[in-house]
Design a protein around this motif. Structure first.
Motif, PDB file in Angstrom:
ATOM      1  N   LEU A  30       0.873  -1.179   0.000  1.00 24.55           N
ATOM      2  CA  LEU A  30       0.000   0.000   0.000  1.00 24.55           C
ATOM      3  C   LEU A  30       0.906   1.224   0.000  1.00 24.55           C
ATOM      4  O   LEU A  30       1.619   1.482   0.974  1.00 24.55           O
ATOM      5  N   VAL A  31       0.913   1.950  -1.107  1.00 25.15           N
ATOM      6  CA  VAL A  31       1.876   3.022  -1.340  1.00 25.15           C
ATOM      7  C   VAL A  31       1.145   4.349  -1.543  1.00 25.15           C
ATOM      8  O   VAL A  31       0.135   4.411  -2.249  1.00 25.15           O
ATOM      9  N   ALA A  32       1.669   5.400  -0.931  1.00 23.34           N
ATOM     10  CA  ALA A  32       1.117   6.752  -1.086  1.00 23.34           C
ATOM     11  C   ALA A  32       2.007   7.584  -1.989  1.00 23.34           C
ATOM     12  O   ALA A  32       3.236   7.583  -1.836  1.00 23.34           O
ATOM     13  N   LEU A  33       1.385   8.281  -2.939  1.00 19.53           N
ATOM     14  CA  LEU A  33       2.065   9.330  -3.707  1.00 19.53           C
ATOM     15  C   LEU A  33       1.717  10.650  -3.027  1.00 19.53           C
ATOM     16  O   LEU A  33       0.563  11.077  -3.058  1.00 19.53           O
ATOM     17  N   LYS A  41       1.818  14.004  -8.830  1.00 21.83           N
ATOM     18  CA  LYS A  41       1.361  12.734  -8.245  1.00 21.83           C
ATOM     19  C   LYS A  41       0.118  12.177  -8.956  1.00 21.83           C
ATOM     20  O   LYS A  41       0.065  10.976  -9.249  1.00 21.83           O
ATOM     21  N   SER A  42      -0.877  13.017  -9.247  1.00 24.93           N
ATOM     22  CA  SER A  42      -2.072  12.529  -9.944  1.00 24.93           C
ATOM     23  C   SER A  42      -1.750  12.164 -11.387  1.00 24.93           C
ATOM     24  O   SER A  42      -2.310  11.197 -11.929  1.00 24.93           O
ATOM     25  N   THR A  43      -0.860  12.903 -12.025  1.00 28.23           N
ATOM     26  CA  THR A  43      -0.449  12.564 -13.390  1.00 28.23           C
ATOM     27  C   THR A  43       0.218  11.197 -13.417  1.00 28.23           C
ATOM     28  O   THR A  43      -0.048  10.375 -14.301  1.00 28.23           O
ATOM     29  N   LEU A  44       1.070  10.912 -12.430  1.00 33.26           N
ATOM     30  CA  LEU A  44       1.727   9.614 -12.358  1.00 33.26           C
ATOM     31  C   LEU A  44       0.697   8.499 -12.159  1.00 33.26           C
ATOM     32  O   LEU A  44       0.777   7.439 -12.786  1.00 33.26           O
ATOM     33  N   LEU A  45      -0.288   8.743 -11.304  1.00 34.95           N
ATOM     34  CA  LEU A  45      -1.326   7.737 -11.074  1.00 34.95           C
ATOM     35  C   LEU A  45      -2.115   7.468 -12.355  1.00 34.95           C
ATOM     36  O   LEU A  45      -2.385   6.310 -12.706  1.00 34.95           O
ATOM     37  N   ARG A  46      -2.505   8.518 -13.058  1.00 36.71           N
ATOM     38  CA  ARG A  46      -3.277   8.371 -14.289  1.00 36.71           C
ATOM     39  C   ARG A  46      -2.445   7.691 -15.380  1.00 36.71           C
ATOM     40  O   ARG A  46      -2.980   6.936 -16.202  1.00 36.71           O
ATOM     41  N   LEU A  47      -1.161   7.919 -15.362  1.00 38.81           N
ATOM     42  CA  LEU A  47      -0.283   7.285 -16.342  1.00 38.81           C
ATOM     43  C   LEU A  47      -0.179   5.776 -16.071  1.00 38.81           C
ATOM     44  O   LEU A  47      -0.201   4.966 -16.996  1.00 38.81           O
ATOM     45  N   ILE A  48      -0.104   5.392 -14.784  1.00 40.33           N
ATOM     46  CA  ILE A  48      -0.102   3.967 -14.426  1.00 40.33           C
ATOM     47  C   ILE A  48      -1.414   3.313 -14.866  1.00 40.33           C
ATOM     48  O   ILE A  48      -1.431   2.177 -15.347  1.00 40.33           O
ATOM     49  N   ALA A  49      -2.506   4.048 -14.702  1.00 39.54           N
ATOM     50  CA  ALA A  49      -3.829   3.516 -15.063  1.00 39.54           C
ATOM     51  C   ALA A  49      -4.043   3.428 -16.569  1.00 39.54           C
ATOM     52  O   ALA A  49      -4.918   2.692 -17.036  1.00 39.54           O
ATOM     53  N   GLY A  50      -3.263   4.189 -17.345  1.00 41.10           N
ATOM     54  CA  GLY A  50      -3.477   4.242 -18.789  1.00 41.10           C
ATOM     55  C   GLY A  50      -4.394   5.369 -19.214  1.00 41.10           C
ATOM     56  O   GLY A  50      -4.761   5.464 -20.379  1.00 41.10           O
ATOM     57  N   LEU A  51      -4.774   6.235 -18.271  1.00 37.92           N
ATOM     58  CA  LEU A  51      -5.628   7.380 -18.602  1.00 37.92           C
ATOM     59  C   LEU A  51      -4.834   8.506 -19.257  1.00 37.92           C
ATOM     60  O   LEU A  51      -5.411   9.398 -19.877  1.00 37.92           O
ATOM     61  N   GLU A  52      -3.508   8.475 -19.094  1.00 39.93           N
ATOM     62  CA  GLU A  52      -2.610   9.405 -19.777  1.00 39.93           C
ATOM     63  C   GLU A  52      -1.473   8.591 -20.384  1.00 39.93           C
ATOM     64  O   GLU A  52      -0.964   7.667 -19.734  1.00 39.93           O
ATOM     65  N   VAL A 184      -4.479  -6.485  -2.192  1.00 41.60           N
ATOM     66  CA  VAL A 184      -4.279  -6.049  -3.572  1.00 41.60           C
ATOM     67  C   VAL A 184      -3.305  -4.874  -3.563  1.00 41.60           C
ATOM     68  O   VAL A 184      -3.353  -4.018  -2.676  1.00 41.60           O
ATOM     69  N   THR A 185      -2.381  -4.857  -4.520  1.00 42.25           N
ATOM     70  CA  THR A 185      -1.426  -3.760  -4.628  1.00 42.25           C
ATOM     71  C   THR A 185      -2.201  -2.453  -4.807  1.00 42.25           C
ATOM     72  O   THR A 185      -2.998  -2.313  -5.732  1.00 42.25           O
ATOM     73  N   THR A 186      -1.956  -1.497  -3.916  1.00 43.65           N
ATOM     74  CA  THR A 186      -2.752  -0.264  -3.885  1.00 43.65           C
ATOM     75  C   THR A 186      -1.846   0.950  -3.887  1.00 43.65           C
ATOM     76  O   THR A 186      -0.870   1.013  -3.128  1.00 43.65           O
ATOM     77  N   VAL A 187      -2.174   1.909  -4.736  1.00 44.48           N
ATOM     78  CA  VAL A 187      -1.461   3.187  -4.791  1.00 44.48           C
ATOM     79  C   VAL A 187      -2.486   4.296  -4.635  1.00 44.48           C
ATOM     80  O   VAL A 187      -3.482   4.319  -5.362  1.00 44.48           O
ATOM     81  N   PHE A 188      -2.270   5.198  -3.672  1.00 40.71           N
ATOM     82  CA  PHE A 188      -3.212   6.306  -3.519  1.00 40.71           C
ATOM     83  C   PHE A 188      -2.477   7.638  -3.483  1.00 40.71           C
ATOM     84  O   PHE A 188      -1.355   7.745  -2.995  1.00 40.71           O
ATOM     85  N   VAL A 189      -3.147   8.637  -4.049  1.00 42.21           N
ATOM     86  CA  VAL A 189      -2.623  10.001  -4.117  1.00 42.21           C
ATOM     87  C   VAL A 189      -3.180  10.810  -2.959  1.00 42.21           C
ATOM     88  O   VAL A 189      -4.374  10.737  -2.651  1.00 42.21           O
TER      89      VAL A 189
END
Length: 338
Positions: A30-33, A41-52, A184-189
């Motif tokens: 469980l990892v925090a950005l 941080k949100s851009t990195l999360l969206r990039l991991i998701a494939g939204l960017e 489950v592997t979790t990443v939150f901003v």
């Protein structure tokens, strides 16, 4: 590793949102950005998701190159700050949505929905609509919906940002317990330092599109890698190294600034050989802790934090003369900038 971000950069016009990001996230963690607005941080999360899409670099998910995969093909669960629930659907139908569009058998959908209602502690609320739920309950429905499809990775973008302080704190503890159950592997901003330190196994501190430090809450607080990390994670006094407080306390530094945590400011009511006189300008009572605003003879202002027991021992009051010395302080090489 569940997630590997390799030499990733992202631009929005002339704005460099992510600058050569390298990050590895272990399976089941469980990892925090964590970082201020605009840190990436949100851009990195969206990039991991494939939204960017990444302009440069690669993203690996569970050992496979996912850089050019669609959002659907990545098997990612994504939870937004404002829930994004379907208002016209009941709680059950919201949770079942991802399974319905995958044509999962109806009996299995019904079974999975009941499992998740139990997991997120919403038993008996399956037939309600989102408008009939509290903010905290809606956020739990959003998490259940994301978990329904058994994603490889769960991504949360400021999941508690729209909630009031008490509900936010309760949900933080709940999310930690939930993660310990499902693994489950979790990443939150988040931009909330306390939230990241309370919930995450590891924290990724970001600033201006770069990663400043990755570590546990204890590591980044006790051993900050840069001035930014020390300033952003917890309160700190930033003082000139020429201050008499450090010279008398035996702290020597060739750097122009020294960083001093408020809880590392020691206060006595009588002088000793290494203390510096100061005046108590203000006392802020927070119940478990008292914050003391000190003013030195040269006009320098320093904040000290005292446990209630120590404050009761000292019995200090506003305008009183006290004697101060640092317990521990830190300086950084000149090439680091905040």
């Amino acid at each position: 590793m569940a997630i590997i971000v390799e030499k990733v950069s992202k631009w929005f016009g002339g704005f460099h949102a992510l600058d050569d990001i390298n990050l590895e996230i272990e399976s089941g963690s469980l990892v925090a950005l964590l970082g201020p607005s605009g840190s990436g941080k949100s851009t990195l999360l969206r990039l991991i998701a494939g939204l960017e899409p990444a302009d440069v670099g690669k993203v690996w998910l569970v050992g496979e190159d996912a850089t050019h995969r669609s959002v659907q093909a990545r098997n990612i669960g994504f939870v937004f700050q404002h829930y994004a629930l379907f208002k016209h659907m009941t709680v059950r139908k919201n949770i079942a949505f991802g399974l319905d569009i995958r044509s999962v058998a109806k009996a299995r959908i019904a079974e999975r929905v009941e499992e998740l209602l139990d997991l997120v502690q919403l038993q008996g609320l399956g037939d309600r609509y989102p408008s009939q739920l509290s903010g905290g309950q809606r956020q739990r429905v959003a998490l259940a919906r994301a978990l329904a499809v058994e994603p490889k990775v769960l991504l949360l973008d400021e999941p508690f940002g729209a909630l009031d302080a008490k509900v936010r704190k309760d949900l933080r503890a709940w999310l930690r317990r939930l993660h310990d159950e499902v693994h489950v592997t979790t990443v939150f901003v988040t931009h909330d330092q306390e939230e990241a330190m309370e919930v995450a196994d590891r924290i990724v501190v970001m600033n201006k599109g770069k990663i400043e430090q990755v570590g546990t809450a204890a590591e980044i607080y006790d051993h900050p890698a840069t001035p930014f990390v020390m300033s952003f994670i917890g309160p700190v006094n930033v003082l000139p190294s020429s201050s008499g407080l450090f010279q008398s306390g035996g702290f020597e530094s060739t750097q122009p600034e020294i960083f001093l945590r408020p809880h590392d400011v020691l206060i006595e009511t009588s002088p000793n050989g290494s203390s510096v006189p100061a005046r108590v300008n203000r006392l802020i009572h927070l119940g478990w802790e008292i914050q003391v605003e000190l003013v030195f003879d040269d006009g320098q202002v320093v904040m000290a934090h005292l446990p209630k027991e120590r404050f009761n021992e000292l019995q200090i009051s506003p305008q009183q003369r006290v004697y101060v010395k640092p317990k521990e302080a830190k300086s950084f090489p000149l090439h680091y900038t905040i």
